[in-house]
Design a protein around this motif. Structure first.
Motif, PDB file in Angstrom:
ATOM      1  N   HIS A   1       0.837  -1.189   0.000  1.00  0.00           N
ATOM      2  CA  HIS A   1       0.000   0.000   0.000  1.00  0.00           C
ATOM      3  C   HIS A   1       0.877   1.245   0.000  1.00  0.00           C
ATOM      4  CE1 HIS A   1      -2.585  -3.152   1.849  1.00  0.00           C
ATOM      5  NE2 HIS A   1      -3.490  -2.620   1.056  1.00  0.00           N
ATOM      6  N   ASP A   2       0.643   2.122  -0.965  1.00  0.00           N
ATOM      7  CA  ASP A   2       1.429   3.346  -1.052  1.00  0.00           C
ATOM      8  C   ASP A   2       1.134   4.274   0.119  1.00  0.00           C
ATOM      9  OD1 ASP A   2       2.667   3.106  -3.902  1.00  0.00           O
ATOM     10  OD2 ASP A   2       0.565   2.607  -4.150  1.00  0.00           O
ATOM     11  N   LEU A   3      -0.113   4.253   0.580  1.00  0.00           N
ATOM     12  CA  LEU A   3      -0.532   5.044   1.727  1.00  0.00           C
ATOM     13  C   LEU A   3      -1.414   4.173   2.617  1.00  0.00           C
ATOM     14  CD1 LEU A   3      -1.567   8.454   0.066  1.00  0.00           C
ATOM     15  CD2 LEU A   3       0.479   8.028   1.430  1.00  0.00           C
ATOM     16  N   PRO A   4      -1.520   4.488   3.906  1.00  0.00           N
ATOM     17  CA  PRO A   4      -2.422   3.714   4.766  1.00  0.00           C
ATOM     18  C   PRO A   4      -3.886   4.091   4.571  1.00  0.00           C
ATOM     19  CG  PRO A   4      -1.337   5.435   6.031  1.00  0.00           C
ATOM     20  CD  PRO A   4      -0.715   5.452   4.665  1.00  0.00           C
ATOM     21  N   TYR A   5      -4.140   5.204   3.828  1.00  0.00           N
ATOM     22  CA  TYR A   5      -5.506   5.680   3.633  1.00  0.00           C
ATOM     23  C   TYR A   5      -5.848   5.717   2.144  1.00  0.00           C
ATOM     24  CZ  TYR A   5      -4.208   7.368   8.258  1.00  0.00           C
ATOM     25  OH  TYR A   5      -3.730   7.440   9.542  1.00  0.00           O
ATOM     26  N   ASN A   6      -7.135   5.795   1.868  1.00  0.00           N
ATOM     27  CA  ASN A   6      -7.575   5.866   0.476  1.00  0.00           C
ATOM     28  C   ASN A   6      -7.206   7.215  -0.131  1.00  0.00           C
ATOM     29  OD1 ASN A   6      -9.876   6.986   2.196  1.00  0.00           O
ATOM     30  ND2 ASN A   6     -10.508   7.615   0.162  1.00  0.00           N
ATOM     31  N   TYR A   7      -7.212   7.273  -1.460  1.00  0.00           N
ATOM     32  CA  TYR A   7      -6.891   8.504  -2.174  1.00  0.00           C
ATOM     33  C   TYR A   7      -8.143   9.355  -2.351  1.00  0.00           C
ATOM     34  CZ  TYR A   7      -2.320   6.647  -3.169  1.00  0.00           C
ATOM     35  OH  TYR A   7      -1.041   6.164  -3.027  1.00  0.00           O
ATOM     36  N   LEU A   8      -7.998  10.650  -2.118  1.00  0.00           N
ATOM     37  CA  LEU A   8      -9.098  11.576  -2.345  1.00  0.00           C
ATOM     38  C   LEU A   8      -9.329  11.726  -3.839  1.00  0.00           C
ATOM     39  CD1 LEU A   8      -8.139  14.322   0.261  1.00  0.00           C
ATOM     40  CD2 LEU A   8      -9.768  12.456   0.539  1.00  0.00           C
ATOM     41  N   ARG A   9     -10.491  12.259  -4.189  1.00  0.00           N
ATOM     42  CA  ARG A   9     -10.814  12.413  -5.600  1.00  0.00           C
ATOM     43  C   ARG A   9      -9.816  13.322  -6.317  1.00  0.00           C
ATOM     44  NH1 ARG A   9     -15.190  10.895  -7.932  1.00  0.00           N
ATOM     45  NH2 ARG A   9     -16.274  10.676  -5.951  1.00  0.00           N
ATOM     46  N   SER A  10      -9.185  14.238  -5.594  1.00  0.00           N
ATOM     47  CA  SER A  10      -8.236  15.166  -6.197  1.00  0.00           C
ATOM     48  C   SER A  10      -6.848  14.552  -6.374  1.00  0.00           C
ATOM     49  CB  SER A  10      -8.112  16.422  -5.333  1.00  0.00           C
ATOM     50  OG  SER A  10      -7.688  16.083  -4.010  1.00  0.00           O
ATOM     51  N   GLU A  11      -6.629  13.362  -5.815  1.00  0.00           N
ATOM     52  CA  GLU A  11      -5.317  12.733  -5.862  1.00  0.00           C
ATOM     53  C   GLU A  11      -5.261  11.645  -6.933  1.00  0.00           C
ATOM     54  OE1 GLU A  11      -3.977  13.022  -1.218  1.00  0.00           O
ATOM     55  OE2 GLU A  11      -5.384  11.454  -1.771  1.00  0.00           O
ATOM     56  N   VAL A  12      -4.068  11.345  -7.393  1.00  0.00           N
ATOM     57  CA  VAL A  12      -3.870  10.323  -8.412  1.00  0.00           C
ATOM     58  C   VAL A  12      -3.430   9.022  -7.754  1.00  0.00           C
ATOM     59  CG1 VAL A  12      -2.509   9.642 -10.424  1.00  0.00           C
ATOM     60  CG2 VAL A  12      -3.280  12.005 -10.180  1.00  0.00           C
ATOM     61  N   ILE A  13      -4.105   7.934  -8.086  1.00  0.00           N
ATOM     62  CA  ILE A  13      -3.724   6.631  -7.566  1.00  0.00           C
ATOM     63  C   ILE A  13      -2.512   6.132  -8.339  1.00  0.00           C
ATOM     64  CG2 ILE A  13      -4.471   4.268  -7.113  1.00  0.00           C
ATOM     65  CD1 ILE A  13      -7.331   5.225  -7.174  1.00  0.00           C
TER      66      ILE A  13
END
Length: 340
Positions: free
Chosen positions: A128-140
């Motif tokens: 996992h790149d982050l422990p949290y989900n990506y916001l709509r403004s962020e790029v997965i």
């Protein structure tokens, strides 16, 4: 010391440079041969842990059912909690559940609820790149659209990731009422006043047999990254099959935003429209380039939880028609387990 003994001492044999290089080369070859076996053993351990996670989730769902006589909802309402939040007390996470207010949207919950990691919800094989989900403004990262452009996150509220999703439906073609549209085990509930809910399903309604019906499965990297496992605004449950598009869009939050509906009838919801149904079958997210709903980081298989609480691996190459037989809870078909 005599001259003879001194001569023998000075004349001891030693390793030459060539011999040392040969030994080092042999050790390197042995290490190279051993590494794949070590990696395979580690993956086997991670896969076993993932299966155990599935089993623990299955036990938690059964304990919830024993308490309420019903299965948890896929989500309470658009923006409310999902099944994962409902079963927290049965995963020894009652302290997190006690901080939550199920009459409020997930976005309005305390940070301690939205951001407390739950190890049981994470597959150890997935990085996992982050422990949290990506916001709509962020790029997965590593996820692109069919045209190759970066894919933004689908969530609107920051929350913990989760690598498992309830299996709600096949959305097979045809006409019918609510039970036809949501033919899986864990589905949308009936809403009541005061933001209360009443589940539509229970183990007694799994007439195809609890050992022949899926309940929870590993979700895709895309699904895990784009939405918190608790966020009912973007995590409506896993869907297999493709039936009436209008019915599907109406059932999903925001008319199915973020879900690709351009593929041919019969394909898997959320699959890559540039691939055929034969190519993606189980919606396997191996390349992280397509918005699949199901997917696992284990070679060749994904792990699922059956409605009887057991867990097992499912072949990623399984035929979609056979797969759908194990999704439906009351369709009358019983397919042999060895087909999985």
């Amino acid at each position: 010391m005599s001259a003879l003994s001194l001569h023998r001492s000075n004349g001891r044999c030693a390793f030459t440079l060539v011999e040392l290089l040969v030994v080092i080369a042999i050790i390197g070859i042995l290490v190279a041969l051993l590494l794949p076996a070590v990696q395979a053993a580690r993956e086997a351990a991670r896969r076993s842990q993932c299966l155990n996670n599935c089993r623990q989730i299955g036990i938690a769902v059964h304990m919830y059912h024993d308490t309420t006589n019903e299965l948890p909802p896929s989500r309470m309402w658009d923006g409310g909690f999902t099944w994962a939040g409902v079963v927290l007390p049965y995963l020894e996470q009652a302290n997190v559940r006690d901080l939550a207010d199920f009459t409020k949207d997930f976005a309005d919950q305390p940070d301690a609820v939205k951001e407390t990691q739950i190890p049981t919800f994470l597959c150890p094989s997935r990085s996992h790149d982050l422990p949290y989900n990506y916001l709509r403004s962020e790029v997965i990262p590593n996820v692109t659209k069919a045209n190759g452009s970066p894919h933004n996150g689908g969530g609107t509220t920051r929350g913990i990731l989760g690598d498992y999703a309830c299996i709600s439906s096949t959305f097979r073609s045809g006409t019918g009422g609510f039970d036809h549209a949501f033919d899986g085990a864990i589905i949308l509930p009936k809403l009541k006043s005061g933001r209360r809910f009443k589940a539509r399903t229970s183990l007694a309604k799994i007439t195809d047999g609890t050992s022949n019906t899926f309940m929870i499965g590993e979700n895709s990297y895309w699904m895990s990254a784009r939405a918190s496992i608790y966020d009912g605004n973007d995590n409506p449950g896993a869907i297999l099959g493709m039936g009436n598009k209008a019915r599907i869009k109406a059932a999903l939050p925001g008319d199915g935003r973020g879900v690709n509906f351009t593929q041919a009838e019969g394909g898997a919801v959320g699959s890559d429209p540039t691939k055929s149904q034969t190519d993606d079958k189980l919606c396997v997210d191996g390349t992280k380039n397509c918005p699949f709903w199901f997917g696992g980081d284990h070679t060749g298989v994904i792990n699922v939880t059956m409605c009887d609480g057991s867990s097992r691996a499912v072949n990623k190459d399984i035929d979609l028609v056979i797969l759908e037989d194990f999704v439906t809870r009351a369709s009358g078909e019983v397919t042999a387990m060895d087909e999985l």
